[in-house]
Design an enzyme around this catalytic site. Structure first.
Site, PDB file in Angstrom:
ATOM      1  N   TYR A  74      56.629  42.489  13.588  1.00  0.00           N
ATOM      2  CA  TYR A  74      58.069  42.168  13.492  1.00  0.00           C
ATOM      3  C   TYR A  74      58.436  41.619  12.112  1.00  0.00           C
ATOM      4  O   TYR A  74      59.617  41.515  11.780  1.00  0.00           O
ATOM      5  CB  TYR A  74      58.482  41.121  14.556  1.00  0.00           C
ATOM      6  CG  TYR A  74      58.303  41.550  15.989  1.00  0.00           C
ATOM      7  CD1 TYR A  74      57.979  42.854  16.331  1.00  0.00           C
ATOM      8  CD2 TYR A  74      58.455  40.629  17.029  1.00  0.00           C
ATOM      9  CE1 TYR A  74      57.792  43.224  17.654  1.00  0.00           C
ATOM     10  CE2 TYR A  74      58.276  40.999  18.349  1.00  0.00           C
ATOM     11  CZ  TYR A  74      57.935  42.288  18.653  1.00  0.00           C
ATOM     12  OH  TYR A  74      57.760  42.648  19.977  1.00  0.00           O
ATOM     13  N   ILE A  92      61.892  37.821  28.205  1.00  0.00           N
ATOM     14  CA  ILE A  92      62.068  37.407  26.797  1.00  0.00           C
ATOM     15  C   ILE A  92      63.257  38.156  26.185  1.00  0.00           C
ATOM     16  O   ILE A  92      63.095  38.932  25.246  1.00  0.00           O
ATOM     17  CB  ILE A  92      60.768  37.638  25.985  1.00  0.00           C
ATOM     18  CG1 ILE A  92      60.184  39.046  26.227  1.00  0.00           C
ATOM     19  CG2 ILE A  92      59.745  36.571  26.317  1.00  0.00           C
ATOM     20  CD1 ILE A  92      59.060  39.413  25.236  1.00  0.00           C
ATOM     21  N   ARG A 148      75.307  33.626  23.196  1.00  0.00           N
ATOM     22  CA  ARG A 148      74.661  34.256  24.353  1.00  0.00           C
ATOM     23  C   ARG A 148      73.382  33.538  24.792  1.00  0.00           C
ATOM     24  O   ARG A 148      72.812  33.874  25.839  1.00  0.00           O
ATOM     25  CB  ARG A 148      74.335  35.716  24.030  1.00  0.00           C
ATOM     26  CG  ARG A 148      75.576  36.573  23.968  1.00  0.00           C
ATOM     27  CD  ARG A 148      75.262  37.990  23.564  1.00  0.00           C
ATOM     28  NE  ARG A 148      76.390  38.873  23.838  1.00  0.00           N
ATOM     29  CZ  ARG A 148      76.488  40.113  23.395  1.00  0.00           C
ATOM     30  NH1 ARG A 148      75.518  40.628  22.650  1.00  0.00           N
ATOM     31  NH2 ARG A 148      77.529  40.846  23.694  1.00  0.00           N
ATOM     32  N   ASN A 182      71.891  33.617  28.727  1.00  0.00           N
ATOM     33  CA  ASN A 182      70.629  34.289  29.043  1.00  0.00           C
ATOM     34  C   ASN A 182      69.585  33.379  29.674  1.00  0.00           C
ATOM     35  O   ASN A 182      68.579  33.857  30.177  1.00  0.00           O
ATOM     36  CB  ASN A 182      70.056  34.940  27.785  1.00  0.00           C
ATOM     37  CG  ASN A 182      70.917  36.086  27.296  1.00  0.00           C
ATOM     38  OD1 ASN A 182      71.907  36.440  27.945  1.00  0.00           O
ATOM     39  ND2 ASN A 182      70.576  36.664  26.171  1.00  0.00           N
TER      40      ASN A 182
HETATM   41  N1  LIG Z   1      55.532  44.295  23.402  1.00  0.00           N
HETATM   42  C1  LIG Z   1      56.317  45.231  22.914  1.00  0.00           C
HETATM   43  O1  LIG Z   1      55.888  46.347  22.585  1.00  0.00           O
HETATM   44  C2  LIG Z   1      57.780  44.950  22.777  1.00  0.00           C
HETATM   45  C3  LIG Z   1      58.673  46.028  22.601  1.00  0.00           C
HETATM   46  C4  LIG Z   1      60.032  45.738  22.504  1.00  0.00           C
HETATM   47  C5  LIG Z   1      60.461  44.421  22.566  1.00  0.00           C
HETATM   48  N2  LIG Z   1      59.581  43.396  22.696  1.00  0.00           N
HETATM   49  C6  LIG Z   1      60.029  41.973  22.727  1.00  0.00           C
HETATM   50  O2  LIG Z   1      61.029  41.827  23.727  1.00  0.00           O
HETATM   51  C7  LIG Z   1      62.205  41.287  23.153  1.00  0.00           C
HETATM   52  C8  LIG Z   1      63.441  41.733  23.906  1.00  0.00           C
HETATM   53  O3  LIG Z   1      63.508  43.131  24.027  1.00  0.00           O
HETATM   54  P1  LIG Z   1      64.636  44.007  23.301  1.00  0.00           P
HETATM   55  O4  LIG Z   1      65.102  43.292  22.099  1.00  0.00           O
HETATM   56  O5  LIG Z   1      64.071  45.366  23.162  1.00  0.00           O
HETATM   57  O6  LIG Z   1      65.780  44.166  24.404  1.00  0.00           O
HETATM   58  P2  LIG Z   1      66.697  43.207  25.314  1.00  0.00           P
HETATM   59  O7  LIG Z   1      66.344  41.791  25.147  1.00  0.00           O
HETATM   60  O8  LIG Z   1      66.674  43.818  26.673  1.00  0.00           O
HETATM   61  O9  LIG Z   1      68.157  43.466  24.728  1.00  0.00           O
HETATM   62  C9  LIG Z   1      68.560  43.011  23.463  1.00  0.00           C
HETATM   63  C10 LIG Z   1      69.990  43.555  23.253  1.00  0.00           C
HETATM   64  O10 LIG Z   1      70.869  43.016  24.239  1.00  0.00           O
HETATM   65  C11 LIG Z   1      71.966  42.361  23.618  1.00  0.00           C
HETATM   66  N3  LIG Z   1      72.258  41.144  24.406  1.00  0.00           N
HETATM   67  C12 LIG Z   1      71.522  40.015  24.470  1.00  0.00           C
HETATM   68  N4  LIG Z   1      72.083  39.135  25.300  1.00  0.00           N
HETATM   69  C13 LIG Z   1      73.218  39.707  25.767  1.00  0.00           C
HETATM   70  C14 LIG Z   1      74.242  39.274  26.661  1.00  0.00           C
HETATM   71  N5  LIG Z   1      74.199  38.074  27.240  1.00  0.00           N
HETATM   72  N6  LIG Z   1      75.272  40.134  26.910  1.00  0.00           N
HETATM   73  C15 LIG Z   1      75.321  41.352  26.340  1.00  0.00           C
HETATM   74  N7  LIG Z   1      74.368  41.815  25.482  1.00  0.00           N
HETATM   75  C16 LIG Z   1      73.331  41.000  25.201  1.00  0.00           C
HETATM   76  C17 LIG Z   1      71.516  42.043  22.210  1.00  0.00           C
HETATM   77  O11 LIG Z   1      72.607  42.081  21.324  1.00  0.00           O
HETATM   78  P3  LIG Z   1      73.046  40.768  20.486  1.00  0.00           P
HETATM   79  O12 LIG Z   1      71.919  40.479  19.536  1.00  0.00           O
HETATM   80  O13 LIG Z   1      74.292  41.240  19.806  1.00  0.00           O
HETATM   81  O14 LIG Z   1      73.305  39.678  21.471  1.00  0.00           O
HETATM   82  C18 LIG Z   1      70.574  43.202  21.915  1.00  0.00           C
HETATM   83  O15 LIG Z   1      71.286  44.325  21.451  1.00  0.00           O
HETATM   84  C19 LIG Z   1      62.136  41.728  21.693  1.00  0.00           C
HETATM   85  O16 LIG Z   1      62.976  40.980  20.872  1.00  0.00           O
HETATM   86  C20 LIG Z   1      60.652  41.518  21.421  1.00  0.00           C
HETATM   87  O17 LIG Z   1      60.383  40.127  21.178  1.00  0.00           O
HETATM   88  C21 LIG Z   1      58.235  43.646  22.837  1.00  0.00           C
END
Ligand SMILES: NC(=O)c1ccc[n+]([C@@H]2O[C@H](COP(=O)([O-])OP(=O)(O)OC[C@H]3O[C@@H](n4cnc5c(N)ncnc54)[C@H](OP(=O)(O)O)[C@@H]3O)[C@@H](O)[C@H]2O)c1
Length: 311
Positions: free
Chosen positions: A61, A238, A246, A250
């Site tokens: 990251y 996470i 937000r 969350n």
């Molecule tokens: N192990 C792996 O291979 C792997 C892969 C992917 C991700 N991850 C980890 O998992 C974390 C989370 O996954 P992700 O980032 O893919 O997806 P997520 O947390 O499901 O979604 C993030 C998205 O949702 C929006 N969001 C957040 N809170 C919100 C709310 N209350 N209302 C509306 N929209 C909201 C965010 O926009 P805003 O920023 O505008 O709020 C962002 O666009 C990552 O940051 C990373 O640390 C791990």
């Protein structure tokens, strides 16, 4: 052993956890990819100040420096925090693993992390060697606990077979738009927790009619219902946000409880939505065995689009 404890710790935000092989994994954490720079430092600092105790980063990251800085700036004591980082699949050769872990700790400015994960399976290095290296890293005190991420059922069986230390979790994509029942069952069999990444389907939960309808009954948003559905199964989440407004939404998911009927309705919808994606599973398995990690990321983005189109 894994012990789900989603309700008993407290109805407050920060101190509910699941226990797996001695690791107390807080049920709500902050995802940090792809946050970078000052934005990352500030959101991490604010999250810690409003009560988040679990932070998820990875060497790939390229934000470990900022995550560490945000945590220090928050003033929260180190022993109250649960910090996870992940080693990239290109660093799985045993000596590389130790060096990569030390580099992550230097960037985070920590002497140990709470949880160190293998980010993706890598068939290019024998799993027995990778697990031996990971266990050695744990024994040298660079991490309190170890685990894996994006491991399939077969990968989990292999990893458990070669690990002399307990694997406390498999971090996988899990949300109401996917059916992860098989891999979840495999984790439970081995006493491993499942940690859900993309727990709100990258924001998709915000616009989902079913989640919104259920949420209305509790004065909650679709995003909160999605997160509650996971933690109520004992699955830590996470979610990532770049907006401080937000952060509270969350993590305020412990003051309501979904009924059994609502839990089943969301799970059934996940199974229906997953049917098309499952037809593509053999392709995905083949890709994991043969393609380099960046190519897999591109393929995953394409599959996600297919799922969205078909739901
Ligand atoms: N192990 C792996 O291979 C792997 C892969 C992917 C991700 N991850 C980890 O998992 C974390 C989370 O996954 P992700 O980032 O893919 O997806 P997520 O947390 O499901 O979604 C993030 C998205 O949702 C929006 N969001 C957040 N809170 C919100 C709310 N209350 N209302 C509306 N929209 C909201 C965010 O926009 P805003 O920023 O505008 O709020 C962002 O666009 C990552 O940051 C990373 O640390 C791990």
């Amino acid at each position: 052993m894994f012990s789900p404890n989603p309700n008993s710790a407290s109805s407050r935000r920060s101190d509910a956890f699941v226990e797996s092989h001695g690791a107390h994994i807080p049920l709500v954490g902050l995802g940090t990819s792809p946050l970078r720079g000052r934005d990352c430092v500030e959101i991490v600092q604010q999250a810690a100040r409003v009560g988040y105790r679990h932070f998820d980063t990875a060497e790939s990251y390229e934000n470990e420096i900022e995550v560490g800085e945000g945590l220090r700036a928050s003033g929260v004591r180190r022993d109250e925090l649960f910090v996870t980082t992940k080693i990239s699949a290109s660093h799985f050769a045993p000596r590389e693993l130790e060096r990569a872990t030390k580099d992550s700790l230097t960037r985070l400015r920590l002497s140990e992390v709470d949880l160190l994960l293998l980010h993706w399976p890598n068939s290019g290095v024998p799993i027995s060697e990778t697990l031996a290296g990971l266990c050695a890293v744990k024994r040298t005190g660079l991490t309190r606990h170890i685990g894996v991420s994006n491991f399939t059922v077969a990968d989990i069986q292999e990893a458990v077979r070669y690990s002399s230390e307990p694997l406390v979790c498999n971090q996988i994509e899990m949300n109401p738009f996917l059916d992860r029942s098989e891999v979840t069952a495999a984790c439970r069999t081995h006493g491993m927790a499942v940690v859900a990444y993309s727990p709100i389907g990258r924001g998709r939960a915000n616009n989902d009619a079913l989640l919104a309808r259920i949420g209305r009954g509790y004065g909650k948003t679709g995003v909160q219902v999605s997160l509650r559905w996971l933690v109520q199964q004992g699955v830590p989440v996470i979610p990532r946000t770049s907006r401080s407004t937000r952060l509270l939404e969350n993590c305020t998911i412990f003051d309501f409880e979904l009924s059994e009927a609502e839990m089943s309705e969301i799970s059934s919808a996940a199974r229906r939505r997953a049917r098309v994606a499952n037809r593509l599973a053999p392709l995905r398995a083949f890709a994991h065995k043969t393609l380099p990690v960046p190519a897999i990321s591109v393929l995953r983005a394409c599959l996600r689009k297919v799922r969205q189109f078909n739901s």
